[in-house]
Design an enzyme around this catalytic site. Structure first.
Site, PDB file in Angstrom:
ATOM      1  N   ARG A 182       0.853  -1.185   0.000  1.00  0.00           N
ATOM      2  CA  ARG A 182       0.000   0.000   0.000  1.00  0.00           C
ATOM      3  C   ARG A 182       0.895   1.244   0.000  1.00  0.00           C
ATOM      4  NH1 ARG A 182      -3.695  -1.376   4.258  1.00  0.00           N
ATOM      5  NH2 ARG A 182      -4.872  -2.442   2.645  1.00  0.00           N
ATOM      6  N   ASN A 186      -0.915  -1.453  13.465  1.00  0.00           N
ATOM      7  CA  ASN A 186      -0.361  -2.473  12.583  1.00  0.00           C
ATOM      8  C   ASN A 186       0.845  -3.098  13.266  1.00  0.00           C
ATOM      9  OD1 ASN A 186      -1.882  -2.004  10.028  1.00  0.00           O
ATOM     10  ND2 ASN A 186      -0.907   0.003  10.164  1.00  0.00           N
ATOM     11  N   ASP A 191       4.429  -4.756   6.594  1.00  0.00           N
ATOM     12  CA  ASP A 191       3.182  -5.025   7.308  1.00  0.00           C
ATOM     13  C   ASP A 191       3.061  -6.525   7.547  1.00  0.00           C
ATOM     14  OD1 ASP A 191       0.397  -5.766   7.691  1.00  0.00           O
ATOM     15  OD2 ASP A 191      -0.114  -3.713   7.148  1.00  0.00           O
ATOM     16  N   ASP A 242       0.355  -8.084   8.995  1.00  0.00           N
ATOM     17  CA  ASP A 242      -1.044  -8.533   9.006  1.00  0.00           C
ATOM     18  C   ASP A 242      -1.752  -8.445  10.345  1.00  0.00           C
ATOM     19  OD1 ASP A 242      -0.491  -9.445   6.279  1.00  0.00           O
ATOM     20  OD2 ASP A 242       0.421 -11.188   7.244  1.00  0.00           O
ATOM     21  N   ASP A 292      -3.280  -7.005  13.464  1.00  0.00           N
ATOM     22  CA  ASP A 292      -3.644  -5.644  13.817  1.00  0.00           C
ATOM     23  C   ASP A 292      -4.416  -5.665  15.131  1.00  0.00           C
ATOM     24  OD1 ASP A 292      -2.696  -4.558  11.303  1.00  0.00           O
ATOM     25  OD2 ASP A 292      -4.507  -5.371  10.392  1.00  0.00           O
ATOM     26  N   ASP A 294      -7.560  -9.680  12.163  1.00  0.00           N
ATOM     27  CA  ASP A 294      -6.837 -10.254  11.021  1.00  0.00           C
ATOM     28  C   ASP A 294      -6.001 -11.490  11.345  1.00  0.00           C
ATOM     29  OD1 ASP A 294      -7.955  -8.199   9.499  1.00  0.00           O
ATOM     30  OD2 ASP A 294      -6.248  -6.880   9.848  1.00  0.00           O
ATOM     31  N   GLU A 306      -5.839 -13.782   8.224  1.00  0.00           N
ATOM     32  CA  GLU A 306      -4.926 -13.237   7.217  1.00  0.00           C
ATOM     33  C   GLU A 306      -3.479 -13.510   7.628  1.00  0.00           C
ATOM     34  OE1 GLU A 306      -3.895  -9.047   4.916  1.00  0.00           O
ATOM     35  OE2 GLU A 306      -5.185  -8.991   6.674  1.00  0.00           O
TER      36      GLU A 306
END
Length: 175
Positions: free
Chosen positions: A21, A85, A101, A103, A105, A118, A121
């Protein structure tokens, strides 16, 4: 350390080095050995798949340079919401803030509820990107530490300190 008052981009990567991102700009409010603080308002965000969107509310983000987290402090009508994060320590490279990152959170809501997010994920990416056991241990340890910090409203989960930063942002952009 001459970054304060400058606009800087923010880049989030995945464990394999691929771009996750990208935020087009944030205004640097503070920069020291431990963290860099950036504020955004209607920042343009580009996802790895090319999708673009704008952030809805103003935010102050605190990027740790030593610990495995960064915290987005969103200015909402009911108060500040904290979204953390679990991520690699942040580096500043040129005119960009960069981190990986991981994943996991956590979120601290304005009503003081703390929630882990998450996990599925994280489990998928742990296998996909082959996170080692040492990294897994660090990330879960850091998640536990962050959740305790949230419960105790320790910096960076201190609404008063965040509001001081946000007011500094408003002064800087209005001058």
């Amino acid at each position: 350390m001459g970054l304060v008052g400058r606009w800087i981009s923010i880049m989030s990567f995945k464990h394999d080095g691929s771009l996750h991102r990208f935020w087009d700009r944030g205004l640097v409010l503070d920069n020291n050995d431990d963290y860099v603080v950036v504020a955004t308002k209607r920042a343009k965000v580009t996802e790895s798949n090319g999708r673009r969107w704008f952030t809805k509310e103003p935010a102050v983000t605190i990027f740790s340079k030593k610990e495995w987290w960064n915290v987005i402090c969103m200015m909402k009508q009911g108060g500040v919401s904290f979204y953390c994060n679990i991520a690699s320590p942040t580096i500043i490279h040129g005119s960009s803030i960069k981190y990986i990152d991981y994943d996991l959170d956590t979120k601290l809501f304005a009503d003081n509820q703390v929630r882990l997010l998450d996990e599925k994920e994280y489990a998928n990416h742990k296998q996909r990107y082959q996170y080692g056991e040492d990294l897994d241990t660090v990330l879960h340890y850091q998640t536990d530490v962050v959740m305790k910090m949230m419960e105790n409203h320790q910096f960076p989960f201190d609404e008063n300190q965040v509001l001081i930063y946000y007011n500094k942002f408003l002064e800087m952009v209005n001058n």
